[in-house]
Scaffold this motif. Structure first.
Motif, PDB file in Angstrom:
ATOM      1  N   MET A 123       1.156  -1.489  -0.126  1.00  0.00           N
ATOM      2  CA  MET A 123      -0.298  -0.017   0.024  1.00  0.00           C
ATOM      3  C   MET A 123       1.113   0.794   0.268  1.00  0.00           C
ATOM      4  O   MET A 123       1.724   1.477   0.751  1.00  0.00           O
ATOM      5  CB  MET A 123      -0.877   0.362   1.505  1.00  0.00           C
ATOM      6  CG  MET A 123      -1.537   1.652   1.109  1.00  0.00           C
ATOM      7  SD  MET A 123      -2.828   0.746  -0.217  1.00  0.00           S
ATOM      8  CE  MET A 123      -4.074  -0.799   0.302  1.00  0.00           C
ATOM      9  N   PRO A 124       0.615   2.099  -0.905  1.00  0.00           N
ATOM     10  CA  PRO A 124       1.691   3.804  -1.102  1.00  0.00           C
ATOM     11  C   PRO A 124       1.218   3.599   0.366  1.00  0.00           C
ATOM     12  O   PRO A 124       0.384   4.243   0.597  1.00  0.00           O
ATOM     13  CB  PRO A 124       1.182   4.638  -2.047  1.00  0.00           C
ATOM     14  CG  PRO A 124      -0.117   2.900  -2.888  1.00  0.00           C
ATOM     15  CD  PRO A 124      -0.091   1.985  -1.933  1.00  0.00           C
ATOM     16  N   LYS A 125       2.465   4.689   0.870  1.00  0.00           N
ATOM     17  CA  LYS A 125       1.969   5.994   2.134  1.00  0.00           C
ATOM     18  C   LYS A 125       1.712   7.072   1.528  1.00  0.00           C
ATOM     19  O   LYS A 125       1.281   7.621   0.373  1.00  0.00           O
ATOM     20  CB  LYS A 125       3.168   6.319   2.629  1.00  0.00           C
ATOM     21  CG  LYS A 125       4.451   4.753   3.107  1.00  0.00           C
ATOM     22  CD  LYS A 125       5.913   5.225   3.295  1.00  0.00           C
ATOM     23  CE  LYS A 125       6.496   3.869   3.895  1.00  0.00           C
ATOM     24  NZ  LYS A 125       7.644   4.874   4.454  1.00  0.00           N
ATOM     25  N   GLU A 126       0.613   7.104   2.664  1.00  0.00           N
ATOM     26  CA  GLU A 126       0.035   8.901   2.970  1.00  0.00           C
ATOM     27  C   GLU A 126       0.809   9.936   2.583  1.00  0.00           C
ATOM     28  O   GLU A 126       2.446   9.575   3.495  1.00  0.00           O
ATOM     29  CB  GLU A 126      -1.139   8.355   3.711  1.00  0.00           C
ATOM     30  CG  GLU A 126      -1.695   9.691   3.804  1.00  0.00           C
ATOM     31  CD  GLU A 126      -2.889   9.869   4.326  1.00  0.00           C
ATOM     32  OE1 GLU A 126      -3.356  11.045   4.950  1.00  0.00           O
ATOM     33  OE2 GLU A 126      -2.932   8.718   5.646  1.00  0.00           O
ATOM     34  N   TRP A 127       0.324  10.669   1.811  1.00  0.00           N
ATOM     35  CA  TRP A 127       1.645  12.053   2.297  1.00  0.00           C
ATOM     36  C   TRP A 127       0.772  12.692   2.500  1.00  0.00           C
ATOM     37  O   TRP A 127      -0.635  12.975   2.946  1.00  0.00           O
ATOM     38  CB  TRP A 127       1.596  12.299   0.461  1.00  0.00           C
ATOM     39  CG  TRP A 127       0.654  12.624  -0.299  1.00  0.00           C
ATOM     40  CD1 TRP A 127       0.236  11.310  -1.014  1.00  0.00           C
ATOM     41  CD2 TRP A 127       0.388  14.193  -0.899  1.00  0.00           C
ATOM     42  NE1 TRP A 127      -0.980  11.943  -2.035  1.00  0.00           N
ATOM     43  CE2 TRP A 127      -0.987  13.156  -2.113  1.00  0.00           C
ATOM     44  CE3 TRP A 127       0.614  14.803  -0.901  1.00  0.00           C
ATOM     45  CZ2 TRP A 127      -1.762  14.268  -2.716  1.00  0.00           C
ATOM     46  CZ3 TRP A 127      -0.467  15.779  -1.741  1.00  0.00           C
ATOM     47  CH2 TRP A 127      -1.233  15.215  -2.281  1.00  0.00           C
ATOM     48  N   ASP A 128       1.145  13.961   2.764  1.00  0.00           N
ATOM     49  CA  ASP A 128       0.754  15.069   3.581  1.00  0.00           C
ATOM     50  C   ASP A 128       0.583  15.924   2.679  1.00  0.00           C
ATOM     51  O   ASP A 128       0.914  16.686   1.637  1.00  0.00           O
ATOM     52  CB  ASP A 128       2.121  15.310   4.413  1.00  0.00           C
ATOM     53  CG  ASP A 128       2.885  14.617   5.319  1.00  0.00           C
ATOM     54  OD1 ASP A 128       2.110  14.787   6.334  1.00  0.00           O
ATOM     55  OD2 ASP A 128       3.808  14.993   6.010  1.00  0.00           O
ATOM     56  N   HIS A 129      -1.547  16.713   2.937  1.00  0.00           N
ATOM     57  CA  HIS A 129      -1.981  16.315   1.861  1.00  0.00           C
ATOM     58  C   HIS A 129      -2.048  18.425   2.583  1.00  0.00           C
ATOM     59  O   HIS A 129      -2.511  18.685   3.836  1.00  0.00           O
ATOM     60  CB  HIS A 129      -3.841  16.391   2.127  1.00  0.00           C
ATOM     61  CG  HIS A 129      -3.715  15.222   1.125  1.00  0.00           C
ATOM     62  ND1 HIS A 129      -3.448  14.250   1.280  1.00  0.00           N
ATOM     63  CD2 HIS A 129      -3.978  15.130  -0.229  1.00  0.00           C
ATOM     64  CE1 HIS A 129      -3.521  12.928   0.792  1.00  0.00           C
ATOM     65  NE2 HIS A 129      -3.546  13.755  -1.128  1.00  0.00           N
ATOM     66  N   THR A 130      -1.867  18.674   2.720  1.00  0.00           N
ATOM     67  CA  THR A 130      -2.223  20.933   2.522  1.00  0.00           C
ATOM     68  C   THR A 130      -3.230  21.202   3.613  1.00  0.00           C
ATOM     69  O   THR A 130      -4.423  20.573   2.900  1.00  0.00           O
ATOM     70  CB  THR A 130      -1.719  21.645   0.844  1.00  0.00           C
ATOM     71  OG1 THR A 130      -1.164  22.066   0.483  1.00  0.00           O
ATOM     72  CG2 THR A 130      -1.951  22.950   1.899  1.00  0.00           C
ATOM     73  N   PRO A 131      -3.563  21.885   4.435  1.00  0.00           N
ATOM     74  CA  PRO A 131      -4.267  22.286   4.515  1.00  0.00           C
ATOM     75  C   PRO A 131      -5.280  23.058   4.531  1.00  0.00           C
ATOM     76  O   PRO A 131      -4.893  23.619   3.397  1.00  0.00           O
ATOM     77  CB  PRO A 131      -3.897  22.462   6.850  1.00  0.00           C
ATOM     78  CG  PRO A 131      -2.255  22.151   6.295  1.00  0.00           C
ATOM     79  CD  PRO A 131      -1.695  21.820   5.065  1.00  0.00           C
ATOM     80  N   ILE A 132      -6.190  22.508   3.883  1.00  0.00           N
ATOM     81  CA  ILE A 132      -7.293  22.899   3.188  1.00  0.00           C
ATOM     82  C   ILE A 132      -7.509  24.265   3.631  1.00  0.00           C
ATOM     83  O   ILE A 132      -7.558  25.558   2.832  1.00  0.00           O
ATOM     84  CB  ILE A 132      -8.920  22.551   3.220  1.00  0.00           C
ATOM     85  CG1 ILE A 132      -9.821  22.979   2.407  1.00  0.00           C
ATOM     86  CG2 ILE A 132      -9.769  22.616   5.209  1.00  0.00           C
ATOM     87  CD1 ILE A 132      -9.013  22.542   1.076  1.00  0.00           C
ATOM     88  N   GLU A 133      -7.215  25.142   4.968  1.00  0.00           N
ATOM     89  CA  GLU A 133      -7.342  26.353   5.487  1.00  0.00           C
ATOM     90  C   GLU A 133      -6.710  27.716   4.526  1.00  0.00           C
ATOM     91  O   GLU A 133      -6.171  28.318   4.604  1.00  0.00           O
ATOM     92  CB  GLU A 133      -6.931  26.589   7.021  1.00  0.00           C
ATOM     93  CG  GLU A 133      -8.110  25.842   7.791  1.00  0.00           C
ATOM     94  CD  GLU A 133      -8.241  24.600   7.811  1.00  0.00           C
ATOM     95  OE1 GLU A 133      -8.820  23.822   8.817  1.00  0.00           O
ATOM     96  OE2 GLU A 133      -6.887  23.431   7.026  1.00  0.00           O
TER      97      GLU A 133
END
Length: 199
Positions: A172-182
Motif C-alpha cells: 500500500m502506498p504511504k499517505e502523503w501530507d496534503h496541504t491543510p485546506i485552510e
C-alpha cells in the motif's frame, strides 16, 4: 486488497493511486460494474461526453501490445530483460481502460465535458477501491499520436483523455501530507462589508 464496503468519506480519504500492480487479472465483469456505476457522474446538459476502450480478460494482451508500440518505440532493439523492465508499468496492470471524450469546439461546453469525465474517473477510482481494486490514471504524451489514435479508433473531434489502470497490489502506498485546506480557502467579503477580512 480484499472486497470492502466503506463509507463515501472513507473511500475518498483512504483511496490511493496504485502504481505497482502484481499482475493479478481484473475481470471484465468487475471493470464493467465500475464503469456502469460511474456513469452517474454529474455532467452538464446530460451530454454523457464519454466513451471507453477496454482491455480486460482475453483482449488485455492485445491492448498491452498496442501500448508497447508507442510507450517503447524501440522495443525490438532491447534485450528481453530491458524490455521486461520497461514494460512492467503496463504489463502488471490487471485491466486497462482508455477514456475518450468528445472535443466540443465551444470552449464552455468543452470545459464542462472535461469536468464531467474527471467526475466519472473519480467515481471509477472510488468504486474500484470499494471492490478492493486499485487504480491509477495515466496521461502519457503518446495518447495524442495520430497513429495511436487511429489504432484505438478515436475519431475526429475526440480526445483520448487518459488511460486508467486497474489492478491489485501487494503493498500500500504511504499517505502523503496534503496541504491543510485552510491554506487554500479564502472567504470572500465585499470591500464595503462589515465582515471584510482584508483590512
Amino acid at each position: 486488497m480484499s472486497q470492502q464496503q466503506m463509507s463515501v468519506r472513507k473511500a475518498v480519504t483512504e483511496r490511493r493511486s496504485i502504481k505497482n500492480f502484481n499482475g493479478t487479472p481484473v475481470s471484465r465483469e468487475n471493470v464493467m460494474e465500475v464503469l456502469c456505476d460511474s456513469r452517474y457522474a454529474p455532467n452538464h446538459g446530460k451530454r454523457e461526453p464519454w466513451r471507453f476502450v477496454v482491455g480486460a480478460g482475453e483482449n488485455l494482451p492485445d491492448v498491452q501490445g498496442l501500448i508497447r508500440e508507442y510507450a517503447i518505440p524501440n522495443w525490438r532493439e532491447l534485450t528481453e530483460e530491458a524490455l521486461e523492465r520497461q514494460s512492467a508499468k503496463f504489463k502488471s496492470a490487471g485491466a486497462i481502460v482508455f477514456a475518450i471524450v468528445r472535443e466540443d469546439m465551444r470552449q464552455k461546453q468543452r470545459l464542462e465535458d472535461h469536468m464531467a469525465i474527471s467526475a466519472f474517473l473519480q467515481n471509477a477510482q472510488l468504486l474500484a477501491w470499494d471492490k478492493g481494486i486499485g487504480t491509477c490514471i495515466k496521461t502519457p504524451a503518446w495518447l495524442d499520436q495520430p497513429q495511436f489514435r487511429e489504432a484505438l479508433g478515436a475519431g475526429d473531434g475526440e480526445r483520448v483523455i487518459c488511460m486508467l489502470h486497474f489492478g491489485h497490489s501487494d503493498t500500500m502506498p504511504k499517505e502523503w501530507d496534503h496541504t491543510p485546506i485552510e491554506e487554500k480557502v479564502t472567504f470572500y467579503s465585499a470591500p464595503e462589508s462589515a465582515d471584510d477580512t482584508s483590512k
